[in-house]
Enzyme design. Structure first.
Site, PDB file in Angstrom:
ATOM      1  N   ARG A  51       5.194 -18.472  -2.784  1.00  0.00           N
ATOM      2  CA  ARG A  51       3.786 -18.841  -2.670  1.00  0.00           C
ATOM      3  C   ARG A  51       3.452 -19.857  -3.748  1.00  0.00           C
ATOM      4  NH1 ARG A  51       0.182 -15.071  -0.908  1.00  0.00           N
ATOM      5  NH2 ARG A  51      -1.336 -16.263  -2.089  1.00  0.00           N
ATOM      6  N   ASP A  82      -4.362 -16.587  -2.899  1.00  0.00           N
ATOM      7  CA  ASP A  82      -4.474 -16.123  -1.511  1.00  0.00           C
ATOM      8  C   ASP A  82      -5.471 -16.950  -0.708  1.00  0.00           C
ATOM      9  OD1 ASP A  82      -2.774 -14.152  -2.341  1.00  0.00           O
ATOM     10  OD2 ASP A  82      -4.247 -12.535  -2.260  1.00  0.00           O
ATOM     11  N   LYS A  87       8.339  -9.379   1.577  1.00  0.00           N
ATOM     12  CA  LYS A  87       7.316 -10.079   0.809  1.00  0.00           C
ATOM     13  C   LYS A  87       7.185  -9.353  -0.518  1.00  0.00           C
ATOM     14  CE  LYS A  87       2.434 -11.295   0.458  1.00  0.00           C
ATOM     15  NZ  LYS A  87       1.118 -11.371   1.121  1.00  0.00           N
ATOM     16  N   ASP A  99       5.328  -9.233  -4.058  1.00  0.00           N
ATOM     17  CA  ASP A  99       4.074  -9.666  -4.665  1.00  0.00           C
ATOM     18  C   ASP A  99       4.153  -9.686  -6.196  1.00  0.00           C
ATOM     19  OD1 ASP A  99       1.380 -10.522  -4.571  1.00  0.00           O
ATOM     20  OD2 ASP A  99       0.920  -9.114  -2.955  1.00  0.00           O
TER      21      ASP A  99
END
Length: 404
Positions: free
Chosen positions: A117, A121, A59, A61
């Site tokens: 994404r 969030d 993952k 970010d």
């Protein structure tokens, strides 16, 4: 070394021996979001380290990105540096981009990542608006501040316009699953899981698995819903219609919507979403369901379709509790007999293989049929979903019914 005295390779070996995969976290920035050292400018070094450790999933970010954002090309280049570095290691590592939907990754990430994404969030709320997640599903497609504390419905409605961007091996990531964290009702969690699966988002458990309740486990493990997520078609759902309703909840929210999705074997997945404040009968005509194929003029609307309820065979609490306590295995070979319609072992047989074999656990329970030009009706609970698989009746089935 204090936290991992035997090294990260030992952690990877332990996880792999348990049949699990090893996920790693970093950021395309100077620091991670928790202010640890990250990978910007050190992509090759870090990718080689991850491969040496036996990492299976990264993952990646977006914190502390040194201002390297603002256009698609700038952000593409920043994330592509890690993509190239991972590929050069020779180890298959699933690359999960997490740039929160900035600079529209659904338009360019398919060639260098496995998922991206598409929103800020998530947090454990069904539909509560939050100032920290300023973009809604109506204005969030080019969001300059994706933020965080985005609700399930906020993220779901953002998917409606970009669903076509998902494809095999490269999908929109709607963020992790909140099921089991306590902020939503059982029906809300069922909707959450259903619509993430429906839209082929990665299904990443976001709760402490060592504290999972039977109710939580029975949601996460529903094979008929997971089968939608794992369908070989790898196409996200289409929101055919959406209407606001007068029975709003404490946050001023209330809507219903119809989502459809074509599956690889010719079946059709249908989701009737009730985000209103009361239970209600929700209906969709075959013209609605096959709107993109010509609505009521479509050949499909002239057919008879069997209806399979994908939540009808949800595992009962006693069986789930027995599994969690170690009293029965996934195959039901230790103490208790298992209902084959509620369990599926994807370790021995993939979902693609199971679907091809018409494994009953992957199809839910047949509850009726829709006649040509007919209507699908379902009583859907408050903040809930009716989730169905429609299967066209074979000519042999029709013949037998006529003979009766």
């Amino acid at each position: 070394m204090t936290r991992f005295p035997n090294g990260m390779g030992h952690v990877a070996d332990k996880l792999h021996s348990m049949g699990l995969m090893f996920g790693m976290y970093s950021s395309a920035g100077l620091y991670t979001c928790a202010k640890y050292a990250a990978s910007l400018g050190r992509e090759v070094q870090d990718a080689n380290t991850f491969a040496f450790w036996g990492v299976d999933y990264l993952k990646y970010d977006n914190c502390y990105n040194e201002g390297q954002s603002g256009t698609s090309l700038i952000t593409y280049n920043r994330y592509n540096a890690m993509s190239k570095a991972l590929n050069q290691t020779g180890r298959p590592i699933l690359y999960s981009m997490c740039n929160w939907g900035e600079d529209k990754p659904w338009n360019w990430a398919q060639t260098m990542s496995n998922s991206w994404r598409m929103s800020g969030d998530i947090y454990d709320s069904f539909d509560r608006p939050d100032a920290r997640c300023p973009c809604t599903g109506d204005d969030g497609y080019d969001c300059q501040l994706p933020g965080f504390h985005c609700s399930v419905m906020n993220i779901l409605n953002k998917m409606a316009a970009i669903q076509s961007k998902s494809q095999s091996g490269a999908v929109n990531d709607m963020d992790g699953l909140e099921i089991g964290n306590g902020g939503m009702s059982d029906d809300e969690y069922k909707l959450h899981f259903s619509m993430w699966a429906f839209n082929v988002s990665p299904l990443i458990i976001g709760t402490d698995v060592t504290k999972m309740t039977p109710q939580t486990y029975s949601i996460y493990s529903n094979p008929a819903v997971i089968a939608l997520n794992q369908d070989p078609a790898v196409s996200a759902g289409i929101r055919v219609w959406r209407y606001f309703v007068p029975d709003i909840d404490e946050y001023g929210q209330g809507e219903i919507s119809l989502w459809t999705r074509a599956l690889a074997n010719g079946d059709i997945a249908v989701a009737l979403v009730n985000a209103g404040n009361n239970s209600r009968m929700v209906n969709a005509s075959l013209g609605d369901i096959f709107f993109d194929s010509g609505a009521l003029r479509s050949p499909q609307a002239m057919e008879t379709w069997d209806i399979y309820d994908l939540w009808a065979n949800r595992m009962d609490d006693d069986t789930a509790a027995s599994i969690l306590s170690g009293g029965v295995t996934i195959n039901g070979t230790v103490t208790n007999s298992m209902n084959s319609t509620s369990r599926y072992n994807a370790t021995t047989t993939s979902y693609a293989e199971g679907l091809a074999m018409n494994n009953t656990a992957l199809y839910g329970s047949m509850i009726g049929s829709i006649a040509p030009m007919g209507i699908l009706n379902s009583m859907v609970p408050r903040h809930g979903v009716g989730l169905f698989r429609l299967r066209k009746q074979s000519s042999e089935t029709m013949k037998k019914r006529d003979e009766l």
